[in-house]
Write a protein that holds these residues in place. Structure first.
Motif, PDB file in Angstrom:
ATOM      1  N   GLN A  19     -13.898  19.663 -27.309  1.00 19.10           N
ATOM      2  CA  GLN A  19     -15.178  19.154 -27.821  1.00 19.10           C
ATOM      3  C   GLN A  19     -16.170  18.947 -26.678  1.00 19.10           C
ATOM      4  N   ASN A  20     -15.671  18.432 -25.545  1.00 16.80           N
ATOM      5  CA  ASN A  20     -16.553  18.208 -24.397  1.00 16.80           C
ATOM      6  C   ASN A  20     -17.091  19.514 -23.825  1.00 16.80           C
ATOM      7  N   GLN A  21     -16.280  20.582 -23.868  1.00 15.51           N
ATOM      8  CA  GLN A  21     -16.775  21.887 -23.408  1.00 15.51           C
ATOM      9  C   GLN A  21     -17.919  22.371 -24.303  1.00 15.51           C
ATOM     10  N   VAL A  22     -17.780  22.157 -25.591  1.00 15.91           N
ATOM     11  CA  VAL A  22     -18.839  22.554 -26.526  1.00 15.91           C
ATOM     12  C   VAL A  22     -20.067  21.678 -26.323  1.00 15.91           C
ATOM     13  N   ARG A  23     -19.869  20.388 -26.130  1.00 17.63           N
ATOM     14  CA  ARG A  23     -21.001  19.491 -25.864  1.00 17.63           C
ATOM     15  C   ARG A  23     -21.761  19.939 -24.612  1.00 17.63           C
ATOM     16  N   LYS A  24     -21.027  20.372 -23.618  1.00 19.60           N
ATOM     17  CA  LYS A  24     -21.660  20.845 -22.375  1.00 19.60           C
ATOM     18  C   LYS A  24     -22.487  22.098 -22.642  1.00 19.60           C
ATOM     19  N   LEU A  25     -21.954  23.016 -23.429  1.00 18.42           N
ATOM     20  CA  LEU A  25     -22.726  24.217 -23.799  1.00 18.42           C
ATOM     21  C   LEU A  25     -24.022  23.829 -24.501  1.00 18.42           C
ATOM     22  N   ILE A  26     -23.949  22.815 -25.354  1.00 17.09           N
ATOM     23  CA  ILE A  26     -25.130  22.374 -26.099  1.00 17.09           C
ATOM     24  C   ILE A  26     -26.155  21.743 -25.170  1.00 17.09           C
ATOM     25  N   THR A  27     -25.715  20.811 -24.335  1.00 22.24           N
ATOM     26  CA  THR A  27     -26.669  20.106 -23.464  1.00 22.24           C
ATOM     27  C   THR A  27     -27.278  21.040 -22.424  1.00 22.24           C
ATOM     28  N   GLU A  28     -26.528  22.047 -22.009  1.00 18.97           N
ATOM     29  CA  GLU A  28     -27.061  23.031 -21.054  1.00 18.97           C
ATOM     30  C   GLU A  28     -27.792  24.165 -21.766  1.00 18.97           C
ATOM     31  N   GLN A  29     -27.921  24.051 -23.086  1.00 20.66           N
ATOM     32  CA  GLN A  29     -28.597  25.042 -23.924  1.00 20.66           C
ATOM     33  C   GLN A  29     -28.036  26.445 -23.712  1.00 20.66           C
ATOM     34  N   ARG A  30     -26.702  26.535 -23.663  1.00 20.99           N
ATOM     35  CA  ARG A  30     -26.036  27.827 -23.475  1.00 20.99           C
ATOM     36  C   ARG A  30     -25.173  28.221 -24.676  1.00 20.99           C
ATOM     37  N   ILE A  31     -25.224  27.433 -25.756  1.00 16.23           N
ATOM     38  CA  ILE A  31     -24.353  27.712 -26.903  1.00 16.23           C
ATOM     39  C   ILE A  31     -24.714  29.044 -27.564  1.00 16.23           C
ATOM     40  N   ASP A  32     -26.012  29.342 -27.694  1.00 20.18           N
ATOM     41  CA  ASP A  32     -26.421  30.615 -28.289  1.00 20.18           C
ATOM     42  C   ASP A  32     -26.013  31.791 -27.404  1.00 20.18           C
ATOM     43  N   ALA A  33     -26.126  31.627 -26.096  1.00 20.14           N
ATOM     44  CA  ALA A  33     -25.724  32.694 -25.167  1.00 20.14           C
ATOM     45  C   ALA A  33     -24.218  32.936 -25.247  1.00 20.14           C
ATOM     46  N   TYR A  34     -23.439  31.867 -25.383  1.00 21.50           N
ATOM     47  CA  TYR A  34     -21.991  31.997 -25.523  1.00 21.50           C
ATOM     48  C   TYR A  34     -21.653  32.825 -26.760  1.00 21.50           C
ATOM     49  N   LEU A  35     -22.263  32.474 -27.879  1.00 16.01           N
ATOM     50  CA  LEU A  35     -21.992  33.186 -29.129  1.00 16.01           C
ATOM     51  C   LEU A  35     -22.487  34.628 -29.073  1.00 16.01           C
ATOM     52  N   GLU A  36     -23.651  34.831 -28.491  1.00 19.43           N
ATOM     53  CA  GLU A  36     -24.210  36.187 -28.365  1.00 19.43           C
ATOM     54  C   GLU A  36     -23.315  37.076 -27.510  1.00 19.43           C
ATOM     55  N   GLN A  37     -22.799  36.521 -26.437  1.00 16.93           N
ATOM     56  CA  GLN A  37     -21.928  37.290 -25.541  1.00 16.93           C
ATOM     57  C   GLN A  37     -20.638  37.706 -26.249  1.00 16.93           C
ATOM     58  N   ARG A  38     -20.059  36.798 -27.006  1.00 19.93           N
ATOM     59  CA  ARG A  38     -18.783  37.080 -27.678  1.00 19.93           C
ATOM     60  C   ARG A  38     -18.943  37.815 -28.995  1.00 19.93           C
ATOM     61  N   TYR A  39     -20.025  37.513 -29.722  1.00 24.18           N
ATOM     62  CA  TYR A  39     -20.195  38.023 -31.081  1.00 24.18           C
ATOM     63  C   TYR A  39     -21.634  38.486 -31.287  1.00 24.18           C
ATOM     64  N   GLY A  40     -22.054  39.462 -30.545  1.00 23.52           N
ATOM     65  CA  GLY A  40     -23.450  39.883 -30.557  1.00 23.52           C
ATOM     66  C   GLY A  40     -23.861  40.754 -31.730  1.00 23.52           C
ATOM     67  N   GLN A  41     -22.920  41.272 -32.466  1.00 22.68           N
ATOM     68  CA  GLN A  41     -23.272  42.213 -33.531  1.00 22.68           C
ATOM     69  C   GLN A  41     -23.359  41.529 -34.881  1.00 22.68           C
ATOM     70  N   ARG A  42     -24.007  42.227 -35.817  1.00 25.84           N
ATOM     71  CA  ARG A  42     -24.013  41.828 -37.230  1.00 25.84           C
ATOM     72  C   ARG A  42     -23.362  42.940 -38.025  1.00 25.84           C
ATOM     73  N   HIS A  43     -22.746  42.589 -39.097  1.00 30.86           N
ATOM     74  CA  HIS A  43     -22.134  43.609 -39.944  1.00 30.86           C
ATOM     75  C   HIS A  43     -23.159  44.124 -40.947  1.00 30.86           C
ATOM     76  N   ASP A  44     -22.816  45.228 -41.630  1.00 26.37           N
ATOM     77  CA  ASP A  44     -23.743  45.798 -42.595  1.00 26.37           C
ATOM     78  C   ASP A  44     -23.294  45.592 -44.041  1.00 26.37           C
ATOM     79  N   ILE A  45     -22.383  44.665 -44.259  1.00 25.25           N
ATOM     80  CA  ILE A  45     -21.908  44.355 -45.614  1.00 25.25           C
ATOM     81  C   ILE A  45     -22.878  43.350 -46.219  1.00 25.25           C
ATOM     82  N   GLN A  46     -23.756  43.841 -47.083  1.00 23.54           N
ATOM     83  CA  GLN A  46     -24.806  42.985 -47.619  1.00 23.54           C
ATOM     84  C   GLN A  46     -24.761  42.841 -49.140  1.00 23.54           C
ATOM     85  N   SER A  47     -23.954  43.660 -49.809  1.00 21.18           N
ATOM     86  CA  SER A  47     -23.893  43.579 -51.267  1.00 21.18           C
ATOM     87  C   SER A  47     -22.500  43.139 -51.714  1.00 21.18           C
ATOM     88  N   ASP A  48     -22.422  42.666 -52.940  1.00 15.11           N
ATOM     89  CA  ASP A  48     -21.128  42.272 -53.501  1.00 15.11           C
ATOM     90  C   ASP A  48     -20.198  43.475 -53.612  1.00 15.11           C
TER      91      ASP A  48
END
Length: 166
Positions: A19-48
């Protein structure tokens, strides 16, 4: 506000050092960069319809001997306020003189815009419920069988949900 003051409701079951590692990512404003680096793509499944194909392919690959799934859809009503990101149900109906159960899987609509890994994790979770109803050791073992990095993805999904709320 200090790092320890941040309430991480999606991560409360995890050890304090994580939890403290995540809090550090948040306070250093790096949480979006962390997620972008690991999971940068979007899928194309948009319909049921596309989601149904995706789920049935995963089911066929991993759980051939489980009952057929009758309905799969993105559901706008599933959200974090109901603490449900996916839902599996068996809707019973009387047909003739018999009672038939229709298997359904619903996935929260927020996963239309999520990385493909998170959609796969939610689908694997709901598919595992076809064999194991409770969240027990056998359930998580089945999830790991279908998706080897299931626990890491579940943790990162919780980080993703936290970032969405910020």
């Amino acid at each position: 506000m200090t790092v320890s003051d941040l309430n991480l409701k999606y991560l409360q079951a995890y050890p304090e050092h994580l939890q403290n590692q995540v809090r550090k990512l948040i306070t250093e404003q790096r949480i979006d960069a962390y997620l972008e680096q690991r999971y940068g793509q979007r899928h194309d499944i948009q319909s049921d319809k596309a989601l149904y194909r995706y789920v049935t392919e995963l089911k066929q690959k991993n759980l051939r001997n489980t009952p057929q799934i009758d309905k799969v859809l993105f559901d706008n009503r599933l959200d974090l306020t109901h603490r449900a990101l996916g839902l599996h149900t068996a809707v019973s109906r009387v047909q003739g003189g018999k009672l038939k159960a229709k298997k359904e899987i619903r996935v929260a609509s927020l996963f239309k815009a999520a990385p493909p890994e998170f959609l796969e994790m939610i689908v694997v979770h709901e598919l595992a419920h076809l064999k194991e109803h409770d969240h027990n050791k056998a359930f998580y073992k089945l999830c790991e069988y279908m998706l080897p990095h299931y626990h890491q993805l579940e943790f990162d999904l919780r980080i993703y949900l936290t970032a969405r709320e910020l």
